[in-house]
Design a protein around this motif. Structure first.
Motif, PDB file in Angstrom:
ATOM      1  N   LEU A  43       0.865  -1.191   0.000  1.00 22.54           N
ATOM      2  CA  LEU A  43       0.000   0.000   0.000  1.00 22.54           C
ATOM      3  C   LEU A  43       0.893   1.230   0.000  1.00 22.54           C
ATOM      4  O   LEU A  43       1.854   1.288   0.775  1.00 22.54           O
ATOM      5  CB  LEU A  43      -0.908   0.011   1.244  1.00 22.54           C
ATOM      6  N   ASP A  44       0.545   2.171  -0.842  1.00 16.76           N
ATOM      7  CA  ASP A  44       1.486   3.272  -1.031  1.00 16.76           C
ATOM      8  C   ASP A  44       0.767   4.618  -0.928  1.00 16.76           C
ATOM      9  O   ASP A  44       0.270   5.147  -1.920  1.00 16.76           O
ATOM     10  CB  ASP A  44       2.148   3.091  -2.416  1.00 16.76           C
ATOM     11  N   GLY A  45       0.668   5.127   0.251  1.00 17.16           N
ATOM     12  CA  GLY A  45       0.107   6.471   0.464  1.00 17.16           C
ATOM     13  C   GLY A  45      -1.386   6.549   0.239  1.00 17.16           C
ATOM     14  O   GLY A  45      -1.871   7.353  -0.560  1.00 17.16           O
ATOM     15  N   ILE A  46      -2.143   5.729   0.917  1.00 19.50           N
ATOM     16  CA  ILE A  46      -3.602   5.702   0.746  1.00 19.50           C
ATOM     17  C   ILE A  46      -4.257   6.708   1.692  1.00 19.50           C
ATOM     18  O   ILE A  46      -3.922   6.773   2.872  1.00 19.50           O
ATOM     19  CB  ILE A  46      -4.149   4.292   1.073  1.00 19.50           C
ATOM     20  N   ASP A  47      -5.199   7.457   1.136  1.00 22.17           N
ATOM     21  CA  ASP A  47      -6.043   8.351   1.953  1.00 22.17           C
ATOM     22  C   ASP A  47      -7.485   8.005   1.637  1.00 22.17           C
ATOM     23  O   ASP A  47      -7.897   8.121   0.483  1.00 22.17           O
ATOM     24  CB  ASP A  47      -5.780   9.821   1.589  1.00 22.17           C
ATOM     25  N   LEU A  48      -8.211   7.557   2.643  1.00 26.77           N
ATOM     26  CA  LEU A  48      -9.605   7.162   2.419  1.00 26.77           C
ATOM     27  C   LEU A  48     -10.420   7.402   3.671  1.00 26.77           C
ATOM     28  O   LEU A  48      -9.878   7.379   4.773  1.00 26.77           O
ATOM     29  CB  LEU A  48      -9.701   5.667   2.093  1.00 26.77           C
ATOM     30  N   THR A  49     -11.708   7.575   3.470  1.00 24.80           N
ATOM     31  CA  THR A  49     -12.608   7.679   4.619  1.00 24.80           C
ATOM     32  C   THR A  49     -13.844   6.836   4.321  1.00 24.80           C
ATOM     33  O   THR A  49     -14.310   6.806   3.189  1.00 24.80           O
ATOM     34  CB  THR A  49     -13.048   9.149   4.820  1.00 24.80           C
ATOM     35  N   PHE A  50     -14.314   6.085   5.335  1.00 20.78           N
ATOM     36  CA  PHE A  50     -15.554   5.316   5.176  1.00 20.78           C
ATOM     37  C   PHE A  50     -16.553   5.800   6.217  1.00 20.78           C
ATOM     38  O   PHE A  50     -16.198   5.963   7.392  1.00 20.78           O
ATOM     39  CB  PHE A  50     -15.298   3.822   5.394  1.00 20.78           C
ATOM     40  N   GLY A  51     -17.772   6.006   5.798  1.00 19.50           N
ATOM     41  CA  GLY A  51     -18.807   6.489   6.713  1.00 19.50           C
ATOM     42  C   GLY A  51     -19.728   5.382   7.181  1.00 19.50           C
ATOM     43  O   GLY A  51     -19.720   4.276   6.620  1.00 19.50           O
ATOM     44  N   THR A  52     -20.532   5.709   8.159  1.00 16.81           N
ATOM     45  CA  THR A  52     -21.477   4.728   8.711  1.00 16.81           C
ATOM     46  C   THR A  52     -22.485   4.292   7.638  1.00 16.81           C
ATOM     47  O   THR A  52     -22.988   5.125   6.902  1.00 16.81           O
ATOM     48  CB  THR A  52     -22.233   5.350   9.896  1.00 16.81           C
ATOM     49  N   GLY A  53     -22.733   2.988   7.567  1.00 15.34           N
ATOM     50  CA  GLY A  53     -23.763   2.467   6.662  1.00 15.34           C
ATOM     51  C   GLY A  53     -23.314   2.331   5.222  1.00 15.34           C
ATOM     52  O   GLY A  53     -24.113   2.009   4.353  1.00 15.34           O
ATOM     53  N   GLU A  54     -22.034   2.515   4.976  1.00 12.64           N
ATOM     54  CA  GLU A  54     -21.554   2.374   3.580  1.00 12.64           C
ATOM     55  C   GLU A  54     -21.562   0.918   3.143  1.00 12.64           C
ATOM     56  O   GLU A  54     -21.438   0.002   3.973  1.00 12.64           O
ATOM     57  CB  GLU A  54     -20.121   2.904   3.458  1.00 12.64           C
ATOM     58  N   PHE A  55     -21.697   0.718   1.851  1.00  9.90           N
ATOM     59  CA  PHE A  55     -21.586  -0.621   1.280  1.00  9.90           C
ATOM     60  C   PHE A  55     -20.512  -0.511   0.189  1.00  9.90           C
ATOM     61  O   PHE A  55     -20.811  -0.303  -0.986  1.00  9.90           O
ATOM     62  CB  PHE A  55     -22.940  -1.041   0.693  1.00  9.90           C
ATOM     63  N   SER A  56     -19.258  -0.520   0.606  1.00 15.73           N
ATOM     64  CA  SER A  56     -18.144  -0.149  -0.270  1.00 15.73           C
ATOM     65  C   SER A  56     -17.284  -1.340  -0.610  1.00 15.73           C
ATOM     66  O   SER A  56     -17.279  -2.348   0.111  1.00 15.73           O
ATOM     67  CB  SER A  56     -17.229   0.870   0.422  1.00 15.73           C
ATOM     68  N   GLY A  57     -16.526  -1.190  -1.652  1.00 15.07           N
ATOM     69  CA  GLY A  57     -15.637  -2.276  -2.031  1.00 15.07           C
ATOM     70  C   GLY A  57     -14.287  -1.781  -2.498  1.00 15.07           C
ATOM     71  O   GLY A  57     -14.185  -0.758  -3.163  1.00 15.07           O
ATOM     72  N   LEU A  58     -13.250  -2.496  -2.109  1.00 13.74           N
ATOM     73  CA  LEU A  58     -11.912  -2.235  -2.635  1.00 13.74           C
ATOM     74  C   LEU A  58     -11.749  -3.203  -3.793  1.00 13.74           C
ATOM     75  O   LEU A  58     -11.827  -4.413  -3.621  1.00 13.74           O
ATOM     76  CB  LEU A  58     -10.860  -2.511  -1.561  1.00 13.74           C
ATOM     77  N   VAL A  59     -11.581  -2.654  -4.945  1.00 15.16           N
ATOM     78  CA  VAL A  59     -11.598  -3.470  -6.149  1.00 15.16           C
ATOM     79  C   VAL A  59     -10.247  -3.378  -6.848  1.00 15.16           C
ATOM     80  O   VAL A  59      -9.645  -2.312  -6.887  1.00 15.16           O
ATOM     81  CB  VAL A  59     -12.720  -2.958  -7.108  1.00 15.16           C
ATOM     82  N   GLY A  60      -9.798  -4.499  -7.349  1.00 17.22           N
ATOM     83  CA  GLY A  60      -8.528  -4.465  -8.072  1.00 17.22           C
ATOM     84  C   GLY A  60      -8.003  -5.861  -8.291  1.00 17.22           C
ATOM     85  O   GLY A  60      -8.510  -6.830  -7.703  1.00 17.22           O
ATOM     86  N   PRO A  61      -6.997  -5.960  -9.128  1.00 16.37           N
ATOM     87  CA  PRO A  61      -6.454  -7.287  -9.416  1.00 16.37           C
ATOM     88  C   PRO A  61      -5.684  -7.842  -8.214  1.00 16.37           C
ATOM     89  O   PRO A  61      -5.428  -7.119  -7.246  1.00 16.37           O
ATOM     90  CB  PRO A  61      -5.501  -7.033 -10.590  1.00 16.37           C
ATOM     91  N   SER A  62      -5.292  -9.097  -8.333  1.00 17.55           N
ATOM     92  CA  SER A  62      -4.494  -9.703  -7.266  1.00 17.55           C
ATOM     93  C   SER A  62      -3.216  -8.917  -7.049  1.00 17.55           C
ATOM     94  O   SER A  62      -2.578  -8.476  -8.021  1.00 17.55           O
ATOM     95  CB  SER A  62      -4.119 -11.133  -7.640  1.00 17.55           C
TER      96      SER A  62
END
Lengths: 230, 390
Positions: free
Chosen positions: A26-45
């Motif tokens: 992981l290289d310098g990730i900035d993210l925020t997740f809020g209450t009740g989200e239905f989120s996905g981290l998507v990407g290749p292997s």
């Protein structure tokens, strides 16, 4: 942290030692997740999805930066505090279900509640409720070896949801399932997200899952390349 | 409590592996209790028999008397002090005069101890009443060991040769008037019992004795110059030392058996920790701390012994009760063992014995279970969840 922020990640770097050097997952990730989200981290292997999920789940620590989950900075948590966070507030769903093979469906779902020292009556009610959510009330006494893959994953969802956690982390939950079972599982999770307002974060590269996501965060080589809301 | 509940579920779920370990532990538990019960029973029986036949409530020895040195016999006799005469008449003390002699059964020569005892004495189980009566020959009773070794039966005549107080040899015919069965070699092996008055006459030691046996209910508080009180602690010491040695010797066997059982438990634990990495990772993900997981695996291992105690009790209790009622038949050879040992030993189990054996097994199993479980505390949860060997 704002009130609806459940996870706040800033400048997150994760490196793994390989041979004499290291691999940056992981290289310098900035993210925020809020209450009740239905989120996905998507990407290749190898894009860093599972690593990020592990850090959010306090199973791993950042090499640099911070990951604050429910007000707890993961990198600064002791083993005990990290375990407490997982026990009380987080639920996990794994690709290979990770059910306890010698336990019945009931006992598997009951397990997180045993750690919370709930009374037997409360546990029983909560387990039965969870099994109703996932439609497995008729399999209470079955063992994992007697269930199909879809049923196993539903047990895993019930186990993750039974304590009504604020955040559920699902790592490739449909990777071992056929299309019909995958949709069934995802519909269950969508329903729980809507009914219980539980936040779900997935790590997946399965299109079937991606279709259901309300927020899709694309990762490539450990970096966020796209963050789309539906 | 949660650890116990989870450990129990895991153990039951592990099936045959659990029951094999539990079976071995239960077998060892029963075997150890039985063995120590036998030793306790032997000890108890030997003490009872020795008191009944040989030592009574204690003995008063002429100061030169040493049962392990036959050369002291010539000098270990003395007139019985007046203060003891009253107790003899009351039946509280029974004087015994001991001298060396030789018998010639069927032309063979055999050294024996010739012991003179009061025919009306009640302090020993010896059937001395058989000696009463008018006999031309010397009336004698002997034990079964002596009878077998010398091939003597009731009514047989045998030549006895002895020396009197001045060292002069004399000889006469003795008639066997009784053969008694006792589990105490000190009264049966190589000994011939005759009336004390006859022996005093033969040795020209009127009014003398070598030892006095006290009645079981009587304690001699007197003090006489030339006489020494030998109490139970002194007289039973040799037999107790022997049983102690037997206990230590037997313990080695059980230590080896325990080591084998512990190896099986250790092996099961190591295998469990390697095979169940994914499960360990799942426990961590669900919020168990590493120390809780170490505790869970330790309890799981230790519960083998708790299950062994519970399951061992099912066949063990009836078997051990049956054995304590029926007894364990000793081989015929044990008669010549040199120690008080009955034909049949009835094991005696004390609560202390059972609890100690159980505690040792539970504690040892817990330690053996804990040692490999420590590895869990070094596991990486993310690797463990995937089931990767670490």
């Amino acid at each position: 942290m704002e009130n609806n922020e459940i996870v706040k990640i800033s400048g997150l770097v994760k490196r793994f030692p390989i041979g004499g050097g290291h691999f940056t997952a992981l290289d310098g990730i900035d993210l925020t997740f809020g209450t009740g989200e239905f989120s996905g981290l998507v990407g290749p292997s190898g894009s860093g999805k599972t690593t990020m999920l592990n850090i959010i789940g306090s199973l791993d620590c950042p090499s640099e930066g911070t990951a604050v989950v429910l007000g707890n900075s993961v990198g600064e948590l002791s083993h005990k505090k990290a375990a407490k966070l997982r026990k009380e507030s987080l639920g996990f769903i794994f690709q290979t279900y990770n059910l306890l093979p010698v336990y019945t469906v009931f006992e598997n779902v009951e397990f997180p509640l045993l750690l919370l020292d709930m009374s037997a009556a409360e546990r029983k009610q909560a387990v039965l409720d969870a099994l109703v959510w996932v439609g497995l009330t008729d399999k209470v006494k079955s063992r994992p070896a007697q269930l199909s893959g879809g049923e196993c994953q539903r047990v895993a969802i019930a186990r993750a949801m039974v304590k009504k956690p604020q955040l559920v982390l699902a790592d490739e939950p449909t990777a071992n399932l056929d299309a019909a079972n995958s949709h069934n599982i995802l519909q269950t999770m969508v329903r729980l997200n809507e009914e219980l307002k539980t936040t779900f974060i997935f790590a997946t590269h399965d299109d079937k899952v991606i279709k259901y996501l309300k927020r899709k965060i694309s990762l490539e080589d450990g970096k966020v390349v796209k963050d789309e809301q539906k | 409590m949660t650890a116990f509940k989870l450990a129990f579920r895991n153990l039951i779920g592990a099936g045959l592996r659990t029951w094999l370990n539990v079976g071995v532990l239960a077998f060892i538990l029963i075997l150890i209790i039985m063995h120590f019960g036998m030793l306790n029973g032997w000890n108890r029986q030997a003490v009872t028999d020795m008191i009944a036949w040989e030592i009574g409530g204690g003995q008063i020895w002429q100061e030169n008397y040493d049962p392990y040195d036959p050369f002291t016999l010539e000098d270990s006799h003395a007139p019985i002090p007046n203060s003891m005469q009253g107790e003899i008449e009351k039946g509280n003390l029974a004087p015994v005069l001991i001298t060396q002699a030789t018998i010639y059964p069927e032309g063979r020569m055999q050294s024996i101890l010739l012991k003179g005892i009061n025919t009306v004495q009640q302090v020993s189980e010896l059937p001395t009443a058989d000696l009463a009566g008018d006999y031309t020959e010397i009336p004698a009773i002997i034990g079964t060991i002596m009878a077998r070794n010398a091939r003597l039966n009731v009514g047989d005549l045998v030549t006895v040769r002895w020396r009197d107080v001045d060292g002069t040899f004399d000889a006469d015919e003795a008639v066997i008037v009784g053969i008694f069965k006792a589990d105490v070699p000190a009264v049966t092996a190589g000994q011939m019992w005759i009336p004390i008055d006859r022996l005093r006459e033969m040795t020209q030691m009127p009014g003398e004795a070598t030892i006095l046996i006290a009645d079981q209910e009587y304690t001699w508080y007197g003090s006489e110059e030339g006489w020494v009180l030998r109490d139970h602690d002194f007289l039973l010491k040799e037999m107790r030392d022997m049983i102690r040695m037997k206990t230590i010797g037997g313990s080695f066997l059980y230590v080896i058996l325990m080591l084998l059982a512990m190896l099986a438990v250790f092996d099961t634990q190591v295998l469990s920790i390697f095979r169940r990495q994914k499960e360990i990772g799942t426990y961590m993900a669900m919020g168990m701390t590493r120390s809780q997981i170490v505790r869970l695996f330790t309890v799981e291992g230790a519960m083998h012994s708790i299950l062994a105690v519970v399951l061992g009790a099912i066949p063990g209790i009836p078997f051990l009760i049956w054995l304590s009622n029926k007894g364990w038949a000793m081989p015929v050879d044990s008669e010549g063992f040199g120690m008080a040992i009955a034909e049949r030993i009835y094991p005696a189990y004390s609560v202390g014995l059972v609890l100690t054996v159980m505690l040792i097994i539970v504690i040892t199993t817990t330690i053996v279970s804990f040692l490999p479980s420590r590895k869990i505390s070094k596991m990486n949860p993310t690797e463990a969840i995937k089931g990767k060997l670490q």
